[in-house]
Design a protein around this motif. Sequence first.
Motif, short mmCIF file in Angstrom:
data_model
loop_
_atom_site.label_atom_id
_atom_site.label_comp_id
_atom_site.label_asym_id
_atom_site.label_seq_id
_atom_site.Cartn_x
_atom_site.Cartn_y
_atom_site.Cartn_z
N UNK A 1 0.93 -1.07 -0.01
CA UNK A 1 -0.09 0.11 0.21
C UNK A 1 1.05 1.28 0.13
N UNK A 2 1.91 1.25 0.69
CA UNK A 2 2.98 2.50 0.62
C UNK A 2 3.43 2.60 -0.86
N UNK A 3 3.85 1.45 -1.29
CA UNK A 3 4.53 1.57 -2.71
C UNK A 3 3.35 2.32 -3.64
N UNK A 4 2.34 1.68 -3.60
CA UNK A 4 1.15 2.33 -4.53
C UNK A 4 0.76 3.86 -3.92
N UNK A 5 0.79 3.77 -3.03
CA UNK A 5 0.49 5.45 -2.38
C UNK A 5 1.60 6.47 -2.97
N UNK A 6 2.87 6.09 -2.90
CA UNK A 6 3.79 6.87 -3.28
C UNK A 6 3.93 7.01 -4.75
N UNK A 7 3.75 6.13 -5.53
CA UNK A 7 3.77 6.17 -6.86
C UNK A 7 2.64 7.10 -7.34
N UNK A 8 1.49 7.09 -6.76
CA UNK A 8 0.13 7.60 -7.34
C UNK A 8 0.34 9.14 -6.89
N UNK A 9 1.03 9.53 -5.88
CA UNK A 9 1.28 10.73 -5.27
C UNK A 9 2.40 11.39 -6.18
N UNK A 10 3.03 10.54 -6.75
CA UNK A 10 4.33 11.16 -7.61
C UNK A 10 3.57 11.50 -8.85
N UNK A 11 2.66 10.61 -9.58
CA UNK A 11 2.27 10.82 -10.66
C UNK A 11 1.26 12.00 -10.69
N UNK A 12 0.32 12.06 -9.69
CA UNK A 12 -0.61 13.28 -9.67
C UNK A 12 0.04 14.51 -9.52
N UNK A 13 1.11 14.46 -8.63
CA UNK A 13 1.97 15.69 -8.51
C UNK A 13 2.77 16.22 -9.78
N UNK A 14 3.06 15.23 -10.50
CA UNK A 14 4.03 15.58 -11.72
C UNK A 14 3.12 15.87 -12.89
N UNK A 15 1.98 15.19 -13.06
CA UNK A 15 1.10 15.43 -14.33
C UNK A 15 -0.23 16.67 -13.85
N UNK A 16 -0.53 16.52 -12.70
CA UNK A 16 -1.76 17.34 -12.43
C UNK A 16 -1.68 18.45 -11.36
#
Length: 424
Positions: free
Chosen positions: A97-112
């Motif tokens: 869950x921590x890995x998924x959370x970090x990747x999703x946060x990273x993508x949202x921050x970079x793209x949105x």
Amino acid sequence: MIWEIEHETRVVDGLDAQGRPDPAYAAALGLVPAPFGRRALAFAIDIAIWLILQLPLWLGAIPLLLKLATGAISPYGFVNHPDFVLAVIMATVSVALSLVYVVVQWMLHGLKGITIGKAVSGVRSVNVMTLERPGVWAVLLRYVIVAASGILPAVGPALVLLSPTFDLERRGRGWHDRIGKVWLVDVRHGLNPYDEKRMRVARKTVKAEPAPERVELPSLATPRDPVAQPEYRPGSRISAGVVGVPRSPEAPAMPAPAAAAAPASAPVNPTTPSPAATPAAPAVATPAPAVATAAPAVAVADAPGPRRRGRMVGLALRLDTGETIPVTAPILLGRDPDVAAHPGAQAVPLADTTRTLSKTHALIQPVAGGLEIIDRRSTNGCGVIRGGIETELASGGSATVAEGDAIRLGDRTADVVQIAPLQT
């Protein structure tokens, strides 16, 4: 033969002569720096969610690991402990869950430009140069700087997180923001940079040149005091108010006609030649056209409607494509205007490559003083641009524009211009 392909260089607005972002340009668009309080709130929310995801690890695996670390159980007893399988499952859940959370946060921050905390607190991240999405690699570099500051426990992260307060530009950019070229903005009290429509309108408004001020010309009206002289008189205008050949002040005054001085009741001698037969007759008849010309000028000036020197002034819309649409009667503008609700209007379809025009977008009709624009409940709205400042119309609202103004229809713009005067 060597073929050279020219690559189009993108022009970035809002940079100064040295290629640095201009804070004044961003402020003119309506972008507001994010306040420190809500930045801290966004960071706290993101960290709180990450800590919640660690609960399975802390509750299911950490107690067993502490027993192993303190020597309460042997490695053999640790592997064969009844809770070992549960501890492994709980630790795996937390890590996944921590890995998924970090990747999703990273993508949202970079793209949105958002994370969960930023979305809740009304903060967005943008590239400080382009005012668009920051990019995933810039965001990753920003995270690496924050993580590397942990080399100095407590002191390093504290300095990095407090560095936005040291920004001399007062834009709230910390050391990690500068290295990653990121800027955090407030979307609750300022423009949302990810609202593409409003961002395009704001950029066009800032780039639009201010309307030139109209020079006040001297009055051509006849002074009330008959002795006073007019302040200004064109070279082709004489004292009678009729356009013609100017009369030099040194030229002798035209002699009064002899027939005009004679009394109306004077008897006519049949033996005396008539004035028409004398050579002076043409000179007597010369002033007549000038006097007769003045009468229509007064009559036309008193007629209703906007007129200039006896001609009706016409207005038109000059589109951003260069096309000019005269507005002499009501017209409906849009992708495919429907005149069923306006039988007297003329449908004028417009090309719409931006897909921002409604089918029936606006009604334009001539009125006293200019043109009236009426929004027909369009999706992307209408606006009036005057002096470089846009005023957006309410849905179904109307406004009057004059020569020198501009209107916005979706993402299309049109200037209100004067066309060739119409002969009355």
